[in-house]
Design a protein around this motif. Structure first.
Motif, PDB file in Angstrom:
ATOM      1  N   ASN A 179       8.827   4.317   6.156  1.00  0.00           N
ATOM      2  CA  ASN A 179       8.984   4.383   7.557  1.00  0.00           C
ATOM      3  C   ASN A 179       8.647   5.761   7.864  1.00  0.00           C
ATOM      4  O   ASN A 179       9.382   6.273   8.775  1.00  0.00           O
ATOM      5  CB  ASN A 179      10.274   3.899   8.153  1.00  0.00           C
ATOM      6  N   LEU A 180       7.950   6.390   7.259  1.00  0.00           N
ATOM      7  CA  LEU A 180       7.615   7.819   7.618  1.00  0.00           C
ATOM      8  C   LEU A 180       6.398   7.996   8.242  1.00  0.00           C
ATOM      9  O   LEU A 180       5.446   7.012   7.961  1.00  0.00           O
ATOM     10  CB  LEU A 180       7.493   8.894   6.068  1.00  0.00           C
ATOM     11  N   ASP A 181       6.015   8.979   9.264  1.00  0.00           N
ATOM     12  CA  ASP A 181       4.856   9.172   9.854  1.00  0.00           C
ATOM     13  C   ASP A 181       3.711  10.039   8.906  1.00  0.00           C
ATOM     14  O   ASP A 181       2.661  10.017   8.958  1.00  0.00           O
ATOM     15  CB  ASP A 181       5.135  10.031  10.993  1.00  0.00           C
ATOM     16  N   CYS A 182       4.413  10.657   7.704  1.00  0.00           N
ATOM     17  CA  CYS A 182       3.597  11.743   7.108  1.00  0.00           C
ATOM     18  C   CYS A 182       4.257  12.082   5.778  1.00  0.00           C
ATOM     19  O   CYS A 182       5.641  12.254   5.956  1.00  0.00           O
ATOM     20  CB  CYS A 182       3.070  12.914   7.905  1.00  0.00           C
ATOM     21  N   CYS A 183       3.624  12.318   4.785  1.00  0.00           N
ATOM     22  CA  CYS A 183       4.325  12.987   3.279  1.00  0.00           C
ATOM     23  C   CYS A 183       3.483  13.885   2.908  1.00  0.00           C
ATOM     24  O   CYS A 183       2.271  13.879   3.007  1.00  0.00           O
ATOM     25  CB  CYS A 183       4.246  11.766   2.611  1.00  0.00           C
ATOM     26  N   VAL A 184       4.289  14.965   2.526  1.00  0.00           N
ATOM     27  CA  VAL A 184       3.849  16.212   1.874  1.00  0.00           C
ATOM     28  C   VAL A 184       4.181  15.941   0.243  1.00  0.00           C
ATOM     29  O   VAL A 184       5.226  16.271   0.036  1.00  0.00           O
ATOM     30  CB  VAL A 184       4.168  17.504   2.771  1.00  0.00           C
ATOM     31  N   VAL A 185       3.083  16.226  -0.341  1.00  0.00           N
ATOM     32  CA  VAL A 185       3.309  15.885  -1.785  1.00  0.00           C
ATOM     33  C   VAL A 185       2.943  16.938  -2.476  1.00  0.00           C
ATOM     34  O   VAL A 185       1.777  18.031  -2.021  1.00  0.00           O
ATOM     35  CB  VAL A 185       2.751  14.841  -2.177  1.00  0.00           C
ATOM     36  N   THR A 186       3.035  17.588  -3.746  1.00  0.00           N
ATOM     37  CA  THR A 186       2.596  18.636  -4.353  1.00  0.00           C
ATOM     38  C   THR A 186       1.459  18.398  -5.288  1.00  0.00           C
ATOM     39  O   THR A 186       0.589  19.500  -5.578  1.00  0.00           O
ATOM     40  CB  THR A 186       3.688  18.836  -5.499  1.00  0.00           C
TER      41      THR A 186
END
Length: 83
Positions: A35-42
């Protein structure tokens, strides 16, 4: 308000996105990314086999090699595109 998930090790990016007014959620496991709009990953766990079987429907931003400002710009661009 856009809900952005950020991997727990990217605290500087979490802070920068909060300063921009985003609702930031720390991602510790896959269930946190729902349910997120965007994900920031390494980018550390990128798929080297080329298999992409994911249940996450959010946009993914790989923060590897980017500054917090660059990541914020990418998130803003993606959120503007979605809206």
């Amino acid at each position: 308000m856009s809900k952005i998930g950020v991997e727990e090790s990217l605290t500087n990016i979490q802070e920068a996105l909060r300063e921009k007014g985003f609702d930031v959620v720390e991602i510790k496991q896959e269930a946190d990314a729902k349910n997120l709009d965007c994900c920031v990953v390494t980018g550390l766990e990128s798929n080297v086999m080329g298999i992409s079987d994911t249940s996450i429907k959010a946009s993914i931003i790989d923060a590897d090699g980017l500054t917090a400002d660059e990541v914020c710009r990418q998130v803003e661009n993606k959120m503007n595109y979605i809206q």
